[in-house]
Design an enzyme around this catalytic site. Structure first.
Site, PDB file in Angstrom:
ATOM      1  N   ASP A  47       0.436  -1.190   0.013  1.00 42.17           N
ATOM      2  CA  ASP A  47       0.049   0.476   0.102  1.00 42.17           C
ATOM      3  C   ASP A  47       0.530   0.783  -0.045  1.00 42.17           C
ATOM      4  O   ASP A  47       1.475   1.454   0.424  1.00 42.17           O
ATOM      5  CB  ASP A  47      -0.846  -0.110   1.242  1.00 42.17           C
ATOM      6  N   THR A 120       1.978  -9.025 -11.001  1.00 46.78           N
ATOM      7  CA  THR A 120       0.049  -9.474  -9.519  1.00 46.78           C
ATOM      8  C   THR A 120      -0.664  -8.418 -10.025  1.00 46.78           C
ATOM      9  O   THR A 120      -0.707  -7.492 -10.912  1.00 46.78           O
ATOM     10  CB  THR A 120       0.854  -8.360  -8.151  1.00 46.78           C
TER      11      THR A 120
HETATM   12  C1  LIG Z   1      -1.475  -2.596  -2.930  1.00 51.31           C
HETATM   13  S1  LIG Z   1      -2.556  -3.979  -2.039  1.00 51.31           S
HETATM   14  C2  LIG Z   1      -0.842  -4.905  -3.026  1.00 51.31           C
HETATM   15  C3  LIG Z   1      -1.613  -6.884  -3.038  1.00 51.31           C
HETATM   16  C4  LIG Z   1      -0.385  -7.275  -3.946  1.00 51.31           C
HETATM   17  N1  LIG Z   1       0.960  -7.665  -3.100  1.00 51.31           N
HETATM   18  C5  LIG Z   1      -0.390  -7.880  -5.259  1.00 51.31           C
HETATM   19  O1  LIG Z   1       0.523  -6.691  -5.530  1.00 51.31           O
HETATM   20  O2  LIG Z   1      -1.914  -7.645  -6.084  1.00 51.31           O
HETATM   21  C6  LIG Z   1      -1.071  -4.377  -0.131  1.00 51.31           C
HETATM   22  C7  LIG Z   1      -2.526  -5.649  -0.005  1.00 51.31           C
HETATM   23  O3  LIG Z   1      -1.079  -5.538   1.629  1.00 51.31           O
HETATM   24  C8  LIG Z   1      -1.785  -5.538   2.452  1.00 51.31           C
HETATM   25  N2  LIG Z   1      -1.182  -5.452   3.697  1.00 51.31           N
HETATM   26  C9  LIG Z   1      -1.492  -3.645   3.713  1.00 51.31           C
HETATM   27  N3  LIG Z   1      -0.051  -4.099   5.041  1.00 51.31           N
HETATM   28  C10 LIG Z   1      -0.443  -5.448   5.199  1.00 51.31           C
HETATM   29  C11 LIG Z   1       0.245  -6.243   7.213  1.00 51.31           C
HETATM   30  N4  LIG Z   1       0.840  -5.198   7.485  1.00 51.31           N
HETATM   31  N5  LIG Z   1       0.391  -7.491   6.590  1.00 51.31           N
HETATM   32  C12 LIG Z   1      -0.485  -7.933   6.104  1.00 51.31           C
HETATM   33  N6  LIG Z   1      -0.679  -7.155   4.760  1.00 51.31           N
HETATM   34  C13 LIG Z   1      -0.757  -6.010   4.276  1.00 51.31           C
HETATM   35  C14 LIG Z   1      -3.643  -4.711   2.075  1.00 51.31           C
HETATM   36  O4  LIG Z   1      -4.600  -5.542   2.858  1.00 51.31           O
HETATM   37  C15 LIG Z   1      -3.361  -5.377   0.606  1.00 51.31           C
HETATM   38  O5  LIG Z   1      -4.151  -6.243   0.588  1.00 51.31           O
END
Ligand SMILES: C[S@@+](CC[C@H](N)C(=O)[O-])C[C@H]1O[C@@H](n2cnc3c(N)ncnc32)[C@H](O)[C@@H]1O
Length: 140
Positions: A47, A120
Site C-alpha cells: 500500500d 501481480t
Molecule cells: C496494494 S495491495 C498489493 C497486493 C499484492 N501484493 C499485489 O501486488 O497485487 C497491498 C495489500 O497488502 C495488504 N497489507 C497491508 N499491510 C499489511 C500488513 N502489515 N500485513 C499483511 N498485509 C498487509 C493489504 O490488505 C493489501 O491487500
C-alpha cells in the site's frame, strides 16, 4: 479475505506443498521467525500511502527493515516493487540506511522487469504515478 481465499484456491489447484498462508499482519510473521532463516523476501506493491500525512503507515519503516535484516540469511535477496516514485525513493533511503543491506550487483536498471518477476493483480491496475520500479537488495 478474498485474497486469502484466492490464494488457497490456487494452492489447491496446483497441489502446492510448500506454501504457508498467514491471515493477518505480515510483520507478526517476520517477528516470529528465527534469525537468518530466509533466502529471499518479496514486498510487491505494498500500500503506497502516498499522501504525506499517511507516509507513517507505510510498511517500510526502519524497525521493519531491521527485522528483515535479522531474519534474512547473509547473501539473501530482498525485492521491493512499487509504481509510486516517492515510495521507491523512500524505500531506497530506508533500506540502504540499514548497514546490513546494499543494492544487488545487477540492480542498475530499476525499470527493467526482472526475469523471475510474476505480474501481480495490483500492478495490473496501474494506479501509481510511474512505471513499476523494482529494487533488488542483498543482505550483507
Ligand atoms: C496494494 S495491495 C498489493 C497486493 C499484492 N501484493 C499485489 O501486488 O497485487 C497491498 C495489500 O497488502 C495488504 N497489507 C497491508 N499491510 C499489511 C500488513 N502489515 N500485513 C499483511 N498485509 C498487509 C493489504 O490488505 C493489501 O491487500
Amino acid at each position: 479475505m478474498n485474497g486469502v481465499a484466492s490464494a488457497v484456491r490456487h494452492v489447491e489447484e496446483q497441489a502446492l506443498k510448500n506454501v504457508r498462508i498467514h491471515e493477518g499482519d505480515a510483520r507478526d510473521v517476520v517477528d516470529w521467525l528465527p534469525d537468518a532463516c530466509l533466502d529471499r523476501a518479496f514486498i510487491m506493491f505494498p500500500d503506497p500511502w502516498h499522501k504525506a500525512r499517511h507516509n507513517k503507515r507505510r510498511l517500510i519503516q526502519p524497525e521493519f527493515v531491521r527485522e528483515l535484516a535479522r531474519v534474512m540469511k547473509p547473501g539473501a535477496a530482498l525485492r521491493f516493487a512499487t509504481d509510486w516514485a516517492d515510495y521507491a525513493e523512500w524505500t531506497t533511503e530506508r533500506v540502504l540506511a540499514d548497514p546490513n543491506f546494499r543494492f544487488a550487483d545487477d540492480a542498475a536498471d530499476r525499470n527493467a522487469i526482472p526475469a523471475d518477476h510474476v505480474t501481480t493483480r495490483y500492478e495490473e491496475k496501474k494506479l501509481g504515478d510511474c512505471a513499476p520500479v523494482f529494487l533488488d537488495f542483498v543482505r550483507a
